[in-house]
Write a protein that holds these residues in place. Structure first.
Motif, PDB file in Angstrom:
ATOM      1  N   LYS A 252      61.175  45.359  25.720  1.00  0.00           N
ATOM      2  CA  LYS A 252      61.440  44.561  26.918  1.00  0.00           C
ATOM      3  C   LYS A 252      60.350  43.495  27.005  1.00  0.00           C
ATOM      4  O   LYS A 252      59.172  43.815  27.165  1.00  0.00           O
ATOM      5  CB  LYS A 252      61.460  45.432  28.168  1.00  0.00           C
ATOM      6  CG  LYS A 252      62.659  46.356  28.262  1.00  0.00           C
ATOM      7  CD  LYS A 252      62.651  47.152  29.552  1.00  0.00           C
ATOM      8  CE  LYS A 252      63.949  47.952  29.709  1.00  0.00           C
ATOM      9  NZ  LYS A 252      64.182  48.874  28.598  1.00  0.00           N
ATOM     10  N   TYR A 318      54.962  38.916  29.081  1.00  0.00           N
ATOM     11  CA  TYR A 318      54.816  40.358  29.278  1.00  0.00           C
ATOM     12  C   TYR A 318      55.591  41.085  28.174  1.00  0.00           C
ATOM     13  O   TYR A 318      56.660  40.638  27.762  1.00  0.00           O
ATOM     14  CB  TYR A 318      55.371  40.788  30.634  1.00  0.00           C
ATOM     15  CG  TYR A 318      54.850  40.008  31.813  1.00  0.00           C
ATOM     16  CD1 TYR A 318      53.817  40.491  32.599  1.00  0.00           C
ATOM     17  CD2 TYR A 318      55.419  38.774  32.159  1.00  0.00           C
ATOM     18  CE1 TYR A 318      53.348  39.779  33.698  1.00  0.00           C
ATOM     19  CE2 TYR A 318      54.963  38.048  33.242  1.00  0.00           C
ATOM     20  CZ  TYR A 318      53.930  38.554  34.014  1.00  0.00           C
ATOM     21  OH  TYR A 318      53.472  37.843  35.090  1.00  0.00           O
ATOM     22  N   GLU A 320      56.761  45.145  27.048  1.00  0.00           N
ATOM     23  CA  GLU A 320      56.824  46.578  27.318  1.00  0.00           C
ATOM     24  C   GLU A 320      57.624  47.262  26.219  1.00  0.00           C
ATOM     25  O   GLU A 320      58.602  46.710  25.711  1.00  0.00           O
ATOM     26  CB  GLU A 320      57.488  46.858  28.682  1.00  0.00           C
ATOM     27  CG  GLU A 320      56.742  46.290  29.868  1.00  0.00           C
ATOM     28  CD  GLU A 320      57.476  46.538  31.173  1.00  0.00           C
ATOM     29  OE1 GLU A 320      58.509  47.258  31.146  1.00  0.00           O
ATOM     30  OE2 GLU A 320      57.038  46.007  32.219  1.00  0.00           O
ATOM     31  N   TYR A 321      57.189  48.467  25.866  1.00  0.00           N
ATOM     32  CA  TYR A 321      57.942  49.247  24.871  1.00  0.00           C
ATOM     33  C   TYR A 321      57.752  50.725  25.197  1.00  0.00           C
ATOM     34  O   TYR A 321      56.628  51.217  25.260  1.00  0.00           O
ATOM     35  CB  TYR A 321      57.457  48.961  23.454  1.00  0.00           C
ATOM     36  CG  TYR A 321      58.322  49.602  22.380  1.00  0.00           C
ATOM     37  CD1 TYR A 321      59.254  48.855  21.675  1.00  0.00           C
ATOM     38  CD2 TYR A 321      58.218  50.953  22.094  1.00  0.00           C
ATOM     39  CE1 TYR A 321      60.063  49.432  20.713  1.00  0.00           C
ATOM     40  CE2 TYR A 321      59.027  51.548  21.138  1.00  0.00           C
ATOM     41  CZ  TYR A 321      59.945  50.787  20.449  1.00  0.00           C
ATOM     42  OH  TYR A 321      60.749  51.376  19.500  1.00  0.00           O
ATOM     43  N   THR A 322      58.859  51.410  25.410  1.00  0.00           N
ATOM     44  CA  THR A 322      58.836  52.861  25.602  1.00  0.00           C
ATOM     45  C   THR A 322      59.687  53.478  24.512  1.00  0.00           C
ATOM     46  O   THR A 322      60.884  53.199  24.410  1.00  0.00           O
ATOM     47  CB  THR A 322      59.391  53.251  26.987  1.00  0.00           C
ATOM     48  OG1 THR A 322      58.626  52.593  28.005  1.00  0.00           O
ATOM     49  CG2 THR A 322      59.305  54.753  27.186  1.00  0.00           C
ATOM     50  N   LYS A 328      54.592  55.047  26.075  1.00  0.00           N
ATOM     51  CA  LYS A 328      54.772  53.710  26.632  1.00  0.00           C
ATOM     52  C   LYS A 328      53.619  52.782  26.283  1.00  0.00           C
ATOM     53  O   LYS A 328      52.468  53.183  26.198  1.00  0.00           O
ATOM     54  CB  LYS A 328      54.917  53.794  28.165  1.00  0.00           C
ATOM     55  CG  LYS A 328      55.370  52.496  28.819  1.00  0.00           C
ATOM     56  CD  LYS A 328      55.702  52.715  30.283  1.00  0.00           C
ATOM     57  CE  LYS A 328      56.269  51.444  30.914  1.00  0.00           C
ATOM     58  NZ  LYS A 328      56.655  51.656  32.343  1.00  0.00           N
ATOM     59  N   VAL A 330      52.271  48.707  27.471  1.00  0.00           N
ATOM     60  CA  VAL A 330      52.447  47.604  28.415  1.00  0.00           C
ATOM     61  C   VAL A 330      51.427  46.513  28.084  1.00  0.00           C
ATOM     62  O   VAL A 330      50.258  46.806  27.817  1.00  0.00           O
ATOM     63  CB  VAL A 330      52.254  48.076  29.877  1.00  0.00           C
ATOM     64  CG1 VAL A 330      52.384  46.911  30.835  1.00  0.00           C
ATOM     65  CG2 VAL A 330      53.267  49.157  30.227  1.00  0.00           C
ATOM     66  N   TYR A 331      51.890  45.254  28.123  1.00  0.00           N
ATOM     67  CA  TYR A 331      51.002  44.113  27.841  1.00  0.00           C
ATOM     68  C   TYR A 331      51.299  42.981  28.815  1.00  0.00           C
ATOM     69  O   TYR A 331      52.461  42.721  29.164  1.00  0.00           O
ATOM     70  CB  TYR A 331      51.210  43.615  26.405  1.00  0.00           C
ATOM     71  CG  TYR A 331      50.562  42.274  26.127  1.00  0.00           C
ATOM     72  CD1 TYR A 331      49.220  42.187  25.789  1.00  0.00           C
ATOM     73  CD2 TYR A 331      51.305  41.094  26.214  1.00  0.00           C
ATOM     74  CE1 TYR A 331      48.625  40.954  25.544  1.00  0.00           C
ATOM     75  CE2 TYR A 331      50.714  39.865  25.966  1.00  0.00           C
ATOM     76  CZ  TYR A 331      49.373  39.799  25.637  1.00  0.00           C
ATOM     77  OH  TYR A 331      48.792  38.583  25.399  1.00  0.00           O
ATOM     78  N   GLU A 332      50.246  42.285  29.269  1.00  0.00           N
ATOM     79  CA  GLU A 332      50.384  41.093  30.112  1.00  0.00           C
ATOM     80  C   GLU A 332      49.400  40.034  29.619  1.00  0.00           C
ATOM     81  O   GLU A 332      48.213  40.323  29.412  1.00  0.00           O
ATOM     82  CB  GLU A 332      50.101  41.438  31.573  1.00  0.00           C
ATOM     83  CG  GLU A 332      50.199  40.238  32.514  1.00  0.00           C
ATOM     84  CD  GLU A 332      49.953  40.597  33.967  1.00  0.00           C
ATOM     85  OE1 GLU A 332      49.575  39.691  34.746  1.00  0.00           O
ATOM     86  OE2 GLU A 332      50.125  41.785  34.320  1.00  0.00           O
TER      87      GLU A 332
END
Length: 402
Positions: A252, A318, A320-322, A328, A330-332
């Motif tokens: 995502k 951004y 996201e990968y789960t 999980k 998360v990056y921003e």
């Protein structure tokens, strides 16, 4: 004397083979004889030792005979010429993920072995080993080289064995193992027959306890100030996802503009090219690294791409990968600014008040970017000695702009 399945069997003289007992020199001992009878058919046999007697020609008769196998007295036994034929495998459903075959830490497996023959000797051992799929990532454990044996007590025609993979699972361990494969199982009965090996490759299981890793790169900006990158047009984002069980549909990616709500990037707009850009060093297997590319511009944040949208703005990216086991990532990003519009500078002069007003039209206005060139002349047309170009530039750079 001897019964098979409850019915006496007729043993004739020709059914017994006689031999002598030999001493240490190889010579037969006098008056000592061994009779051998072979039981060949499957069945449950019993021997009434009280009725097994011998009477010689002189009419002398002994008392009951004790029959031994090794050093154990034997009065009943089973002959089983067939190997166990029934082996079933059940993966316990208490997985902590919602995805079939994916587990986060371990898997419990129930192996049921049944000796289904009419005259079964029962299950003696269950042996199993893990087999890694050939196409699975090498971050997973390799196939077992040896069988793991489960010993079973006697008189178990059916036996359920519960195992856990990995063996000796420790929840507190920091070096948890990953698996991607299936089980091989074989069963041995008490008659020594070994079953056909069951390759349970229809029930693949994946134990994935490592969170995906990411690394994100951007096209070279024109300038970076206070961790804010400035571009003069659209720019490309290149992101790496390190995941053994990668699925692009789990990715995502989002873009936001000018602090507005972030908009998800359609998967079809992301270009994937695995194992490119190999100048990045990963701690794990290169084959697990997947590279995605996306171009950020004004259309990244609109649903109707037919709109004529300006690229100018402050963006964030951004990621996201789960994975299927629930791990999980998360990056921003920091602020990424696109500015395609040339600045416009205007000024006016009020002779009465002798005031000059400067107006700068610029999206990313910064007073320090102002530069002044040329000359300043007085009313007589002479170069000013009281006010220099450098002084004017300093005034403008330090002024309070509204």
């Amino acid at each position: 004397v001897i019964k098979k399945n409850g019915t006496a069997i007729d043993i004739t003289e020709s059914d017994i083979t006689w031999d002598c007992v030999k001493d240490n020199t190889g010579n037969c001992k006098e008056n000592v004889h061994i009779g051998t009878y072979f039981f060949k058919e499957d069945g449950a046999y019993s021997i009434n030792t009280d009725e097994l007697k011998y009477q010689n020609k002189a009419g002398m008769q002994n008392v009951a005979v004790t029959i031994k196998e090794g050093t154990e007295n034997v009065t009943s036994f089973v002959i089983d010429n067939e190997a166990p034929a029934s082996i079933t495998v059940e993966h316990k459903p208490e997985s902590d993920t919602d995805n079939d075959k994916f587990y986060k830490d371990y898997i419990d497996v129930i192996i049921t072995a049944e000796d289904t023959n009419e005259f079964a000797s029962g299950i003696k051992t269950i042996e199993w080993k893990y087999v890694k799929l050939e196409e699975a990532s090498n971050i997973n454990e390799a196939s077992d080289a040896e069988w793991t044996t489960i010993e079973v007590d006697e008189n178990n025609i059916t036996y359920n064995a519960e195992i856990r993979i990995p063996r000796n699972y420790d929840d507190s361990s920091e070096n948890k193992k990953q698996f991607h494969g299936y089980l091989m199982i074989q069963v041995t009965d008490w008659a020594g027959h070994v079953s056909t090996v069951l390759e349970d490759n229809e029930q693949i299981f994946i134990i994935d306890n490592k969170a995906p890793e990411q690394n994100v790169f951007y096209a070279e900006p024109k300038e970076t100030v206070d961790n804010q990158a400035y571009y003069d047009g659209e720019f490309e984002v290149i992101f790496f996802i390190n995941e053994a069980n990668f699925d692009a549909t789990d990715v995502k990616a989002y873009v936001s503009k000018d602090s507005d709500e972030k908009v998800q990037i359609p998967l079809e707009d992301i270009k994937w090219d695995n194992k490119e850009w190999t100048d990045i060093e990963w701690d794990t297997v290169e084959a697990d690294v997947h590279v995605g590319r996306y171009t950020v511009n004004g259309n990244s944040v609109v649903v109707d791409s037919s709109e004529n949208v300006s690229n100018d703005g402050d963006y964030k990216f951004y990621l996201e990968y789960t994975d299927k086991s629930g791990n999980k990532m998360v990056y921003e990003s920091h602020v990424l600014t696109i500015d395609e519009t040339e600045p416009v500078v205007d000024f006016s002069y009020d002779e009465k008040s002798q005031e000059m007003t400067f107006t700068v039209t610029e999206y990313n206005f910064r007073p320090n970017d102002i530069s002044v060139s040329g000359t300043i002349k007085n009313i007589k047309g002479e170069d000013s000695k009281e006010f220099s170009v450098t002084e004017l530039q300093t005034v403008l750079q330090t002024a309070k702009w509204t």
